[in-house]
Motif scaffolding. Sequence first.
Motif, short mmCIF file in Angstrom:
data_model
loop_
_atom_site.label_atom_id
_atom_site.label_comp_id
_atom_site.label_asym_id
_atom_site.label_seq_id
_atom_site.Cartn_x
_atom_site.Cartn_y
_atom_site.Cartn_z
N THR A 46 5.75 -4.44 2.22
CA THR A 46 5.14 -3.10 2.19
C THR A 46 4.09 -2.94 3.28
O THR A 46 3.86 -1.83 3.76
N GLN A 47 3.47 -4.05 3.68
CA GLN A 47 2.44 -3.98 4.71
C GLN A 47 3.01 -3.73 6.10
O GLN A 47 2.26 -3.42 7.03
N GLN A 48 4.32 -3.90 6.24
CA GLN A 48 4.97 -3.60 7.52
C GLN A 48 5.26 -2.12 7.69
O GLN A 48 5.64 -1.67 8.77
N SER B 277 6.62 1.89 -1.92
CA SER B 277 5.61 2.65 -1.19
C SER B 277 5.90 4.14 -1.13
O SER B 277 5.16 4.90 -0.51
N GLU C 192 -2.88 1.52 -0.52
CA GLU C 192 -3.14 0.31 -1.28
C GLU C 192 -1.94 0.00 -2.19
O GLU C 192 -1.46 0.86 -2.92
N ASP D 169 1.02 2.73 7.36
CA ASP D 169 0.08 3.33 6.42
C ASP D 169 0.67 3.42 5.01
O ASP D 169 0.84 4.52 4.46
N TRP E 279 5.11 -7.65 -1.38
CA TRP E 279 3.84 -7.07 -0.93
C TRP E 279 3.72 -7.13 0.58
O TRP E 279 3.31 -6.15 1.22
N LEU E 280 4.09 -8.25 1.18
CA LEU E 280 4.03 -8.38 2.64
C LEU E 280 4.97 -7.38 3.31
O LEU E 280 4.65 -6.82 4.37
#
Length: 543
Positions: free
Chosen positions: A350-352, A529, A358, A355, A347-348
């Motif tokens: 994917t946050q990199q 993503s 969610e 955009d 999950w972390l």
Amino acid sequence: MVTLTQLRDAALGGLDRAVAEWTDLAGALDGLVGRATTGVGGPLRASHWDGADADAAERALAARGEQVRVAAQEARCVLTVLDAAADQLRSARHDLLAGLAEAAAAGFTVFEDGRMEPADPTRGVDAAMVSRRHELEQRLAVPVRKATEVDTHCAEALARLYPTAAADWADTAADGACVMALAGLDLATIPKGDPVAAAKWWAGLNPSEQAMYLAGYPAVLGAMDGLPTEVRDRANRVALAETKVALLAELAAARAKRDAAGRTDDAKWRFRVTALKERLAAIEGLEATLRSGDDLYLMGFSAKDDGRAIVAIGNPDKAAHTAVYVPGTGAGLARIGADVSRMRSLWLATQQINDPGEVSTITWVGYDAPDTLTHAMSTSYADDAAPAFVKFLRGIGVSQGIDSNNHVTVIGHSYGSVVLGQAAHQSGGLVAKDIIVAGSPGMHVTRATDLNCHPRHVWVAAAENDIVTGMGSGAHAPAVDDGRRPRRVTPDDSEFGANRFTTDGANGHSEYWSSRHSASLDNQAAIVSGNYEDVRLLWGERP
């Protein structure tokens, strides 16, 4: 005792208002727990405060949160009692008013104590009149008697629910069983096995009815695919806490029997005590995992076998991209923290991505995984897991809304890939756009196209020194004979026809989600993503 006059003149709207107010209170208490987690627990974790004082603060916050959860569950029990009283008194009053109308039509005046006399005192009273009066008096006595019974039973139930500072999850479990019997809610009316039917049933309940089912059947609701994630989380946390309390009581009883047993029976109870302590340690590990973040949802829980749990990071109902991870041999409550940690790393990652939208990553330990490599040679565990996994995936789609279920990725590690292979051949197949397998010993197919998924959306990771891909192939990779020599095709073979992505730096069988060697992790984040152009391939063709 309820009198005829009291029942006739009863203003039951007050009970309805009380039900609504207790429903609001239960919801407010649930919200208070959430605000405490995000508003207090989140900043505490983000501060990286550690040491004895930090540990004490975390324990105090958890204890206060448990007290509020208990209060919310008790509030749901109270509103269930009040709602049952309102419904049953309303039914009794309806019967009474019908009887009074019939008595008036028959020419009788009804007194407060239920006696009847002819409205016209000059009218003679014959045998037929006496018989009719007796019949009507008996009829009016029934709803009054029913109202008295309802009043008595509800008063006893409310007295039992009187809150005390010592109230705990043992109280809520007993109280839930009590109020369900009083309310007459039938477990058989809850749809099972069909996520669409479950979602429709839940949506058809009003807030008070939903709260009542949460009060009486938390474990059932927590296991229902198709229900909103927040509902399942709330129900499963109650089921988790009540299960823990029950196991603690069982442990105390087992210790007492062990201490009282003679030498012949002592060993039996010692083993029982050890087994219960291990189950409790696993449950406490799950509790610690759930306290580790304010974005965690408990979508499934059971203490059966080695224990089962489904933990989501981020709410999948609101996610544009959802990844569901199935771990392999050894999976269970005892190591749920490590598996959730892998999905936290994903999950972390994917946050990199710029955009990403969610994202929700889910750890699915919803099956009895093999305990040893010897057990992992059997396909039976995967055969048993496959139907449950497919139903869970369909439940995610239902909760998201079928048309808005944008992107689901399933990830199978080791024996988890065997589960995916078996699930792909269930009726309807895997409800997923992308399939990722890592360290796979085989999926009981020789081609990616046999997974009922476009091969460009089948992705494989295999570290160079991961011995499981070869060691397990004898059990899970079908043999093929191309005219040269018989051999077994695992997903990491080029002939399988999937996309094999790089795992640079990952070592052995367990580093596919390591942030120290991030190639495998970054590639999975790109797939999850939907950023396929960023996936680095050894071979294959991107979508």
